[in-house]
Design an enzyme around this catalytic site. Structure first.
Site, PDB file in Angstrom:
ATOM      1  N   ARG A 210       4.855   5.045 -19.932  1.00  0.00           N
ATOM      2  CA  ARG A 210       6.323   5.169 -20.009  1.00  0.00           C
ATOM      3  C   ARG A 210       6.728   5.960 -21.249  1.00  0.00           C
ATOM      4  O   ARG A 210       7.636   6.810 -21.183  1.00  0.00           O
ATOM      5  CB  ARG A 210       6.962   3.780 -20.000  1.00  0.00           C
ATOM      6  N   ASP A 251      13.670   1.790  -4.823  1.00  0.00           N
ATOM      7  CA  ASP A 251      12.804   0.634  -4.614  1.00  0.00           C
ATOM      8  C   ASP A 251      13.378  -0.175  -3.453  1.00  0.00           C
ATOM      9  O   ASP A 251      14.573  -0.077  -3.155  1.00  0.00           O
ATOM     10  CB  ASP A 251      12.725  -0.222  -5.883  1.00  0.00           C
ATOM     11  N   SER A 252      12.530  -0.980  -2.831  1.00  0.00           N
ATOM     12  CA  SER A 252      12.998  -1.786  -1.701  1.00  0.00           C
ATOM     13  C   SER A 252      13.379  -3.203  -2.123  1.00  0.00           C
ATOM     14  O   SER A 252      13.642  -4.053  -1.268  1.00  0.00           O
ATOM     15  CB  SER A 252      11.911  -1.855  -0.621  1.00  0.00           C
ATOM     16  N   ASP A 301       4.804   5.597  -8.489  1.00  0.00           N
ATOM     17  CA  ASP A 301       4.020   4.453  -8.977  1.00  0.00           C
ATOM     18  C   ASP A 301       4.016   3.365  -7.896  1.00  0.00           C
ATOM     19  O   ASP A 301       4.616   2.303  -8.062  1.00  0.00           O
ATOM     20  CB  ASP A 301       4.619   3.928 -10.281  1.00  0.00           C
ATOM     21  N   CYS A 341      -2.958   2.257  -8.348  1.00  0.00           N
ATOM     22  CA  CYS A 341      -3.492   1.050  -8.981  1.00  0.00           C
ATOM     23  C   CYS A 341      -4.485   0.359  -8.062  1.00  0.00           C
ATOM     24  O   CYS A 341      -4.839  -0.806  -8.267  1.00  0.00           O
ATOM     25  CB  CYS A 341      -2.368   0.093  -9.365  1.00  0.00           C
TER      26      CYS A 341
END
Length: 397
Positions: A210, A251-252, A301, A341
């Site tokens: 970040r 985002d959900s 991400d 990830c």
């Protein structure tokens, strides 16, 4: 002491100090869940002390390769104290950090994060589950913290024959049981709830990435930024810190986006600079392409698409699709930060997937940096599987 005897030729990984013994490597022997067992080669030579798991494919997780070492309360106190003492040497610019990173710190199945004054822990194997109270006391002793919350609500516990569990493990009597708190990292201020947030409460592994993104936005004078799978907006606030004038978080999760908005305000930025979209990422990327939109910087991400190598093929298609769409939205000279990830996707495979996405999108770019987890999430030379987070910074040509 119960003994596990390996098949001939299966001792090599333990001799290289890799901490896992799979079911197929065992010739004979067993134990109770979490019981400490002696692991030996087919000809009786000592290899390791480990915890036995009757239900997992990983039947033994090694505690120690020293035959003279006892696996007792003092052992866990030493290992925890060693891990905690290492963290100040890692240049962690935050009051939140990972203190125990499982196998990397010699404590397979244990994850412990510190958020300011509070510890949040996950017990992911029957070995650490068996020593849970000893570990809890040792954590408080090593850190001076008084608050320890448990977030053992992870599906992997089912493979160990363990139920999921959350709640306070240690706290001062009569103290308000508050799970919401604020932390600082680099120049950012962030808030989280250890009872509700992802993982132990937050994604500390992206801390330095970040900061890097904020610096990159500033360096490139990136004005329009798209943050996909934004969660609570850490990369979004970093973009604003770097001088972006329009940031879109996708985002959900509605609650996560509400916290992202709160993070924008917490760091002193005008709400008009940030848009939160509660939407599917793939559908949003396609819509933005149809609208002819372009962005100076994009972050991808996503969640774990491939928890194991068995899921790699399907995950590769998903990673390729979102990267192909992102490349089409990236302005010439713009930057893409793309991550995986997934433990089942190696760094080399991820590079190939992203390269294929660029080829399909008709876009080429420079890889200006390879990214990994922050240093408090270490990878050891004997356990490369610990390197789960990998990322690329790509500058479009």
């Amino acid at each position: 002491m119960k003994t596990i005897t390996l098949r001939a030729g299966k001792e090599r990984s333990l001799q290289r100090r890799h901490p896992w013994v799979f079911q197929g490597s065992i010739a004979k022997g067993g134990g109770d869940p979490g019981e400490t067992v002696r692991v030996q080669s087919h000809d009786g030579q000592f290899l390791a002390w480990g915890s036995f798991s009757p239900t997992s494919q990983i039947r033994v997780r090694a505690w120690s390769f020293d035959e003279a070492e006892r696996i007792d309360a003092a052992f866990f106190q030493r290992r925890i104290a060693q891990a905690v003492a290492l963290r100040p040497r890692l240049a962690i610019h935050s009051d939140a950090m990972r203190l125990i990173h499982g196998e990397a710190d010699g404590l397979p199945g244990l994850v412990v994060d510190r958020y300011a004054h509070l510890l949040s822990a996950q017990f992911l194997s029957v070995g650490v589950e068996r020593w849970r109270d000893v570990i809890a006391d040792a954590l408080l002793q090593a850190t001076g913290c008084q608050h320890l919350y448990e977030r053992s609500d992870v599906g992997v516990r089912e493979l160990e024959g363990l139920p999921q569990r959350t709640g306070w493990l240690r706290h001062p009597e009569g103290d308000p049981l508050v799970t919401e708190l604020a932390i600082r990292e680099h120049d950012l201020r962030l808030s989280l709830d250890v009872a509700e947030g992802h993982k132990t409460g937050y994604y500390l592994d992206q801390r330095d990435n970040r900061k890097l993104f904020a610096d990159l936005v500033r360096q490139l004078n990136a004005q329009r930024v798209l943050n996909c799978y934004s969660y609570t907006g850490g990369f979004s606030v970093a973009a604003l810190m770097g001088g972006a004038t329009e940031v879109i978080s996708v985002d959900s999760s509605g609650p996560a986006l509400e916290r992202a908005k709160a993070h924008v305000a917490l760091n002193g930025f005008d709400a008009s600079l940030h848009t939160a979209l509660d939407a599917d990422v793939n559908a949003t990327l396609r819509r933005l392409i149809t609208e002819g939109q372009q962005f100076d910087a994009i972050v991808l991400d996503p969640p774990k698409f491939a928890p194991t190598a068995a899921h790699a093929e399907r995950a590769a298609r998903a990673y390729k699709d979102i990267n192909r769409l992102a490349f089409r939205l990236l302005s010439p000279g713009g930057a893409l930060l793309t991550f995986s990830c997934s433990g089942g996707i190696s760094a080399d495979l991820f590079h190939k997937i992203v390269a294929g996405a660029g080829l399909d999108a008709g876009v080429d770019g420079y890889i200006v940096k390879r990214l990994e987890a922050s240093p408090d999430h270490p990878t050891t030379v004997t356990f490369p599987e610990g390197e789960y987070l990998k990322g690329l910074v790509i500058l479009r040509r």
